[in-house]
Design an enzyme around this catalytic site. Structure first.
Site, PDB file in Angstrom:
ATOM      1  N   LEU A 201      10.585  -6.956   1.550  1.00 49.03           N
ATOM      2  CA  LEU A 201      11.915  -7.344   1.072  1.00 49.03           C
ATOM      3  C   LEU A 201      12.731  -8.011   2.186  1.00 49.03           C
ATOM      4  O   LEU A 201      13.691  -8.722   1.893  1.00 49.03           O
ATOM      5  CB  LEU A 201      12.660  -6.125   0.522  1.00 49.03           C
ATOM      6  CG  LEU A 201      12.036  -5.464  -0.715  1.00 49.03           C
ATOM      7  CD1 LEU A 201      12.825  -4.221  -1.112  1.00 49.03           C
ATOM      8  CD2 LEU A 201      11.964  -6.444  -1.886  1.00 49.03           C
TER       9      LEU A 201
ATOM     10  N   HIS B 244       3.134   0.305   6.150  1.00 40.67           N
ATOM     11  CA  HIS B 244       4.140  -0.763   6.223  1.00 40.67           C
ATOM     12  C   HIS B 244       5.526  -0.167   6.545  1.00 40.67           C
ATOM     13  O   HIS B 244       6.232  -0.662   7.423  1.00 40.67           O
ATOM     14  CB  HIS B 244       4.139  -1.500   4.874  1.00 40.67           C
ATOM     15  CG  HIS B 244       5.126  -2.610   4.741  1.00 40.67           C
ATOM     16  ND1 HIS B 244       4.753  -3.917   4.514  1.00 40.67           N
ATOM     17  CD2 HIS B 244       6.487  -2.613   4.758  1.00 40.67           C
ATOM     18  CE1 HIS B 244       5.840  -4.666   4.429  1.00 40.67           C
ATOM     19  NE2 HIS B 244       6.906  -3.895   4.561  1.00 40.67           N
ATOM     20  N   GLU B 245       5.886   0.930   5.854  1.00 46.90           N
ATOM     21  CA  GLU B 245       7.215   1.534   6.075  1.00 46.90           C
ATOM     22  C   GLU B 245       7.288   2.197   7.448  1.00 46.90           C
ATOM     23  O   GLU B 245       8.319   2.105   8.127  1.00 46.90           O
ATOM     24  CB  GLU B 245       7.559   2.540   4.979  1.00 46.90           C
ATOM     25  CG  GLU B 245       7.588   1.984   3.545  1.00 46.90           C
ATOM     26  CD  GLU B 245       8.323   0.667   3.402  1.00 46.90           C
ATOM     27  OE1 GLU B 245       9.333   0.460   4.103  1.00 46.90           O
ATOM     28  OE2 GLU B 245       7.870  -0.174   2.589  1.00 46.90           O
TER      29      GLU B 245
ATOM     30  N   GLY C 225       8.828  -0.169  -1.695  1.00 44.46           N
ATOM     31  CA  GLY C 225       9.137   0.658  -0.529  1.00 44.46           C
ATOM     32  C   GLY C 225      10.312   0.061   0.220  1.00 44.46           C
ATOM     33  O   GLY C 225      10.564  -1.144   0.135  1.00 44.46           O
TER      34      GLY C 225
ATOM     35  N   GLN D 157      16.034  -1.498   7.108  1.00 46.26           N
ATOM     36  CA  GLN D 157      16.192  -2.745   6.342  1.00 46.26           C
ATOM     37  C   GLN D 157      17.597  -2.900   5.769  1.00 46.26           C
ATOM     38  O   GLN D 157      17.985  -4.000   5.389  1.00 46.26           O
ATOM     39  CB  GLN D 157      15.162  -2.814   5.213  1.00 46.26           C
ATOM     40  CG  GLN D 157      13.731  -2.956   5.734  1.00 46.26           C
ATOM     41  CD  GLN D 157      12.749  -3.039   4.588  1.00 46.26           C
ATOM     42  OE1 GLN D 157      12.282  -2.017   4.100  1.00 46.26           O
ATOM     43  NE2 GLN D 157      12.455  -4.238   4.140  1.00 46.26           N
TER      44      GLN D 157
HETATM   45 NI    NI Z   1       8.926  -4.215   4.433  1.00 44.54          NI
END
Ligand code: NI
Length: 170
Positions: free
Chosen positions: A89, A131-132, A45, A50
């Site tokens: 990430l 999470h996203e 994801g 990000q």
């Molecule tokens: Ni993340």
């Protein structure tokens, strides 16, 4: 095109993202780049924030589920909290166990054309949605950990980063 992924503690990761209003070529290019970047990093994801774009866009590709493009997503709780080992990430090299992710949610989002759609996500995919969506509000999974776990995981993370920096410097 693969774009650089911001890493904690970059303050841009903490800024909330704005709703998408224009469904144009720029948005399509952003989503393509997000998939390229996520695949390259071998993630499941990725949120636009990000890669430094503060728009409410996330992409996801979890196990056998279809590729998902979630624009202005919201989710409705349907299940119970579960234990989940999470990584990010933007916090590379470490993982830890969260206990607050729901195991079943219904997601409502817009597609690339601005058309509403919904789907139900379970297990790992449900955790990924949460999470996203957190990323879009400037949150990281670190915020879901107990104080002790957060302290320990950040110690490991900071040690890794120091090692990487000293290797680059030598
Ligand atoms: Ni993340």
């Amino acid at each position: 095109m693969i774009r650089p992924i911001l890493a904690h503690p970059d303050p841009r990761l903490r800024q909330p993202s704005l709703p998408v209003e224009r469904f144009d070529d720029t948005l399509r290019e952003l989503v393509n780049d997000m998939f390229d970047t996520m695949h390259h990093a071998e993630g499941i994801g990725l949120a636009a924030v990000q890669i430094g774009v503060h728009l409410r866009v996330a992409v996801m590709e979890v196990e056998d589920n279809p590729q998902r493009v979630m624009i202005n997503p919201r989710f409705e709780p349907l299940g119970e909290p579960m234990d989940m080992v999470e990584g990010c990430l933007s916090v590379p090299g470490v993982q830890d166990r969260t206990k607050t992710r729901l195991d079943h949610v219904r997601v409502q989002a817009l597609d690339l054309h601005g058309k509403p759609y919904s789907f139900e996500a379970r297990g790992l995919e449900a955790a990924c949605v949460q999470h996203e969506c957190d990323h879009l509000d400037g949150k990281l999974y670190l915020d879901c950990l107990s104080h002790l776990r957060r302290h320990r995981v950040l110690q490991r993370y900071n040690r890794l980063r120091r090692q990487e920096n000293s290797q680059q410097g030598s």
